[in-house]
Scaffold this motif. Sequence first.
Motif, PDB file in Angstrom:
ATOM      1  N   ALA A   1      27.969  46.301  81.619  1.00 12.82           N
ATOM      2  CA  ALA A   1      29.368  45.823  82.447  1.00 12.82           C
ATOM      3  C   ALA A   1      30.019  45.448  81.884  1.00 12.82           C
ATOM      4  O   ALA A   1      31.193  45.663  80.979  1.00 12.82           O
ATOM      5  CB  ALA A   1      28.837  46.360  83.373  1.00 12.82           C
ATOM      6  N   ARG A   2      29.214  43.764  81.689  1.00  8.72           N
ATOM      7  CA  ARG A   2      31.253  42.255  81.193  1.00  8.72           C
ATOM      8  C   ARG A   2      30.864  42.803  80.014  1.00  8.72           C
ATOM      9  O   ARG A   2      31.688  42.720  79.840  1.00  8.72           O
ATOM     10  CB  ARG A   2      29.549  41.397  81.894  1.00  8.72           C
ATOM     11  N   ARG A   3      29.951  42.772  79.029  1.00  7.42           N
ATOM     12  CA  ARG A   3      30.241  42.666  78.039  1.00  7.42           C
ATOM     13  C   ARG A   3      31.161  43.518  77.001  1.00  7.42           C
ATOM     14  O   ARG A   3      31.617  43.102  76.167  1.00  7.42           O
ATOM     15  CB  ARG A   3      28.324  42.540  77.198  1.00  7.42           C
ATOM     16  N   MET A   4      30.649  45.417  77.496  1.00  7.99           N
ATOM     17  CA  MET A   4      31.676  46.610  77.300  1.00  7.99           C
ATOM     18  C   MET A   4      33.250  45.639  77.929  1.00  7.99           C
ATOM     19  O   MET A   4      34.169  46.116  77.283  1.00  7.99           O
ATOM     20  CB  MET A   4      31.933  47.280  78.212  1.00  7.99           C
ATOM     21  N   ILE A   5      33.408  45.625  79.378  1.00 12.32           N
ATOM     22  CA  ILE A   5      35.203  44.781  79.626  1.00 12.32           C
ATOM     23  C   ILE A   5      35.288  44.245  79.061  1.00 12.32           C
ATOM     24  O   ILE A   5      36.744  44.028  78.157  1.00 12.32           O
ATOM     25  CB  ILE A   5      34.819  44.576  81.256  1.00 12.32           C
ATOM     26  N   GLU A   6      34.734  42.258  78.750  1.00  8.06           N
ATOM     27  CA  GLU A   6      35.108  41.232  77.932  1.00  8.06           C
ATOM     28  C   GLU A   6      35.275  42.178  76.350  1.00  8.06           C
ATOM     29  O   GLU A   6      36.360  41.422  75.100  1.00  8.06           O
ATOM     30  CB  GLU A   6      33.700  40.785  78.020  1.00  8.06           C
ATOM     31  N   ALA A   7      34.909  42.659  75.622  1.00  5.76           N
ATOM     32  CA  ALA A   7      34.292  43.386  74.603  1.00  5.76           C
ATOM     33  C   ALA A   7      36.095  44.126  73.993  1.00  5.76           C
ATOM     34  O   ALA A   7      36.715  43.730  73.324  1.00  5.76           O
ATOM     35  CB  ALA A   7      34.271  43.804  73.863  1.00  5.76           C
ATOM     36  N   GLN A   8      36.441  44.852  75.041  1.00  3.86           N
ATOM     37  CA  GLN A   8      38.253  45.446  74.855  1.00  3.86           C
ATOM     38  C   GLN A   8      37.829  46.452  73.503  1.00  3.86           C
ATOM     39  O   GLN A   8      38.467  47.113  73.246  1.00  3.86           O
ATOM     40  CB  GLN A   8      38.973  44.845  75.019  1.00  3.86           C
ATOM     41  N   THR A   9      36.218  47.130  73.205  1.00  4.34           N
ATOM     42  CA  THR A   9      36.338  48.177  72.129  1.00  4.34           C
ATOM     43  C   THR A   9      35.946  49.183  72.136  1.00  4.34           C
ATOM     44  O   THR A   9      36.933  50.057  71.356  1.00  4.34           O
ATOM     45  CB  THR A   9      34.728  47.262  70.909  1.00  4.34           C
ATOM     46  N   ALA A  10      35.475  49.740  73.434  1.00  2.00           N
ATOM     47  CA  ALA A  10      34.827  51.009  74.178  1.00  2.00           C
ATOM     48  C   ALA A  10      35.506  51.953  74.177  1.00  2.00           C
ATOM     49  O   ALA A  10      35.876  51.518  74.910  1.00  2.00           O
ATOM     50  CB  ALA A  10      33.792  50.863  74.902  1.00  2.00           C
ATOM     51  N   VAL A  11      36.585  52.673  73.732  1.00  2.00           N
ATOM     52  CA  VAL A  11      37.149  53.794  73.816  1.00  2.00           C
ATOM     53  C   VAL A  11      36.936  55.180  75.048  1.00  2.00           C
ATOM     54  O   VAL A  11      35.909  55.625  74.151  1.00  2.00           O
ATOM     55  CB  VAL A  11      37.912  54.181  72.236  1.00  2.00           C
ATOM     56  N   PRO A  12      37.159  55.125  75.849  1.00  7.51           N
ATOM     57  CA  PRO A  12      37.076  55.718  76.710  1.00  7.51           C
ATOM     58  C   PRO A  12      37.292  57.331  76.457  1.00  7.51           C
ATOM     59  O   PRO A  12      37.931  57.267  75.690  1.00  7.51           O
ATOM     60  CB  PRO A  12      38.035  55.949  78.348  1.00  7.51           C
ATOM     61  N   PRO A  13      36.107  58.696  76.683  1.00  2.50           N
ATOM     62  CA  PRO A  13      36.819  59.970  75.627  1.00  2.50           C
ATOM     63  C   PRO A  13      37.408  60.259  77.273  1.00  2.50           C
ATOM     64  O   PRO A  13      38.031  61.463  76.309  1.00  2.50           O
ATOM     65  CB  PRO A  13      35.502  60.643  75.739  1.00  2.50           C
ATOM     66  N   GLY A  14      38.104  60.347  77.864  1.00  2.00           N
ATOM     67  CA  GLY A  14      39.188  61.128  78.562  1.00  2.00           C
ATOM     68  C   GLY A  14      40.619  60.952  78.859  1.00  2.00           C
ATOM     69  O   GLY A  14      41.089  59.757  78.164  1.00  2.00           O
ATOM     70  N   ASN A  15      41.164  62.179  78.127  1.00  2.00           N
ATOM     71  CA  ASN A  15      42.395  62.327  78.073  1.00  2.00           C
ATOM     72  C   ASN A  15      43.314  62.066  79.928  1.00  2.00           C
ATOM     73  O   ASN A  15      42.651  62.618  80.725  1.00  2.00           O
ATOM     74  CB  ASN A  15      42.617  63.669  77.594  1.00  2.00           C
ATOM     75  N   PRO A  16      43.878  60.986  79.881  1.00  2.16           N
ATOM     76  CA  PRO A  16      44.491  60.934  81.191  1.00  2.16           C
ATOM     77  C   PRO A  16      45.678  62.110  81.620  1.00  2.16           C
ATOM     78  O   PRO A  16      45.739  62.502  82.620  1.00  2.16           O
ATOM     79  CB  PRO A  16      45.226  59.546  81.110  1.00  2.16           C
ATOM     80  N   GLU A  17      46.006  62.517  80.186  1.00  2.00           N
ATOM     81  CA  GLU A  17      47.436  63.724  80.381  1.00  2.00           C
ATOM     82  C   GLU A  17      46.458  65.002  81.030  1.00  2.00           C
ATOM     83  O   GLU A  17      47.240  65.803  82.211  1.00  2.00           O
ATOM     84  CB  GLU A  17      48.040  63.804  79.984  1.00  2.00           C
ATOM     85  N   ARG A  18      45.742  65.029  80.318  1.00  2.00           N
ATOM     86  CA  ARG A  18      44.537  66.553  80.886  1.00  2.00           C
ATOM     87  C   ARG A  18      44.339  66.853  81.963  1.00  2.00           C
ATOM     88  O   ARG A  18      44.332  66.780  83.120  1.00  2.00           O
ATOM     89  CB  ARG A  18      43.832  67.016  79.941  1.00  2.00           C
ATOM     90  N   MET A  19      43.634  64.775  82.039  1.00  2.00           N
ATOM     91  CA  MET A  19      43.287  65.106  83.750  1.00  2.00           C
ATOM     92  C   MET A  19      44.256  65.018  85.068  1.00  2.00           C
ATOM     93  O   MET A  19      44.017  65.740  85.882  1.00  2.00           O
ATOM     94  CB  MET A  19      42.554  64.336  83.483  1.00  2.00           C
ATOM     95  N   VAL A  20      45.234  64.417  84.476  1.00  2.00           N
ATOM     96  CA  VAL A  20      46.343  64.742  85.610  1.00  2.00           C
ATOM     97  C   VAL A  20      46.346  65.926  85.957  1.00  2.00           C
ATOM     98  O   VAL A  20      46.914  66.335  87.169  1.00  2.00           O
ATOM     99  CB  VAL A  20      47.426  63.547  85.113  1.00  2.00           C
ATOM    100  N   ALA A  21      46.582  66.794  84.894  1.00  2.48           N
ATOM    101  CA  ALA A  21      46.780  68.257  84.723  1.00  2.48           C
ATOM    102  C   ALA A  21      45.833  69.113  85.845  1.00  2.48           C
ATOM    103  O   ALA A  21      46.522  70.304  86.676  1.00  2.48           O
ATOM    104  CB  ALA A  21      47.072  69.384  83.446  1.00  2.48           C
TER     105      ALA A  21
END
Length: 280
Positions: free
Chosen positions: A208-228
Amino acid sequence: MTHRTWLITGISSGFGRMMASTLLARGERVAGTVRNLDAVADLKEAHGDALWLAVLDVADFNAIRPVIDRAFAAWGRIDVIVSNAGYGLFGAAEEASDEQVLHQIATNLLGSIQVVRGALPHLRVQGGGRILQLSTVGGQAAFPGAALYHASKWGIEGFIDSVAQEVAPFGIGCTLIEPGGARTGFRYRSAQLAPHMPDYDTSPAAHARRMIEAQTAVPPGNPERMVAAMIASVDEPMAPRRLALGSDAYSAMHRQLTERLAALEAQRELAHSTDAPVMW
């Protein structure tokens, strides 16, 4: 279209801001809380009196009820409460400072509890309403490196599960929102890291630390669709108890729930064997 009035905590960014913007754009009214009014000055300028604002840090949970009371007084009726404000603390449990632990629980758990408790008297008196509690895939599935975040989210899930049963007779529906990774600022802007302990570099918690520090992994979720989907859930006649959003959320929760159920089934005989003898 039915126009409603919503109260949303934490509308300065992420899901909260996106939901407030979407609702205001379609003509609904929003009471929003933020820690800094400057962060939503553009929303206020664009929507004027349709947006009621209050400064609130939900970690100061004694301040929550007065703000909610003022919002109801301003609008008269609020149809939907969205308990959204929160953040993630990541790192091994041992790495986190006591202050970080307390603030994570105060914000995500105690703050959310007080938001719901503060709204319930008003919802009862007006004859019903909806509560949307932002949780996460991490409210049902657990991963190393997020123990304190999980503690806050598993706690609020148990709270809402119980409250939903308590308030159903009053016409109040409760929904836990369980998104997976979404392309908001949650992971790389608002997330906090516990101080680094080299001892944990070979632990699964380090991922988890390495992922946050690297800031390279792109989450799959589309926030607009989630909010809808969150907004659409309010139109359902019966409030869904949970709303899983994102393929990663579905997969992780399905896997871990299946494993937990299998483990429980394996203990069936043991569980029954510990009952007291039946006395006739």
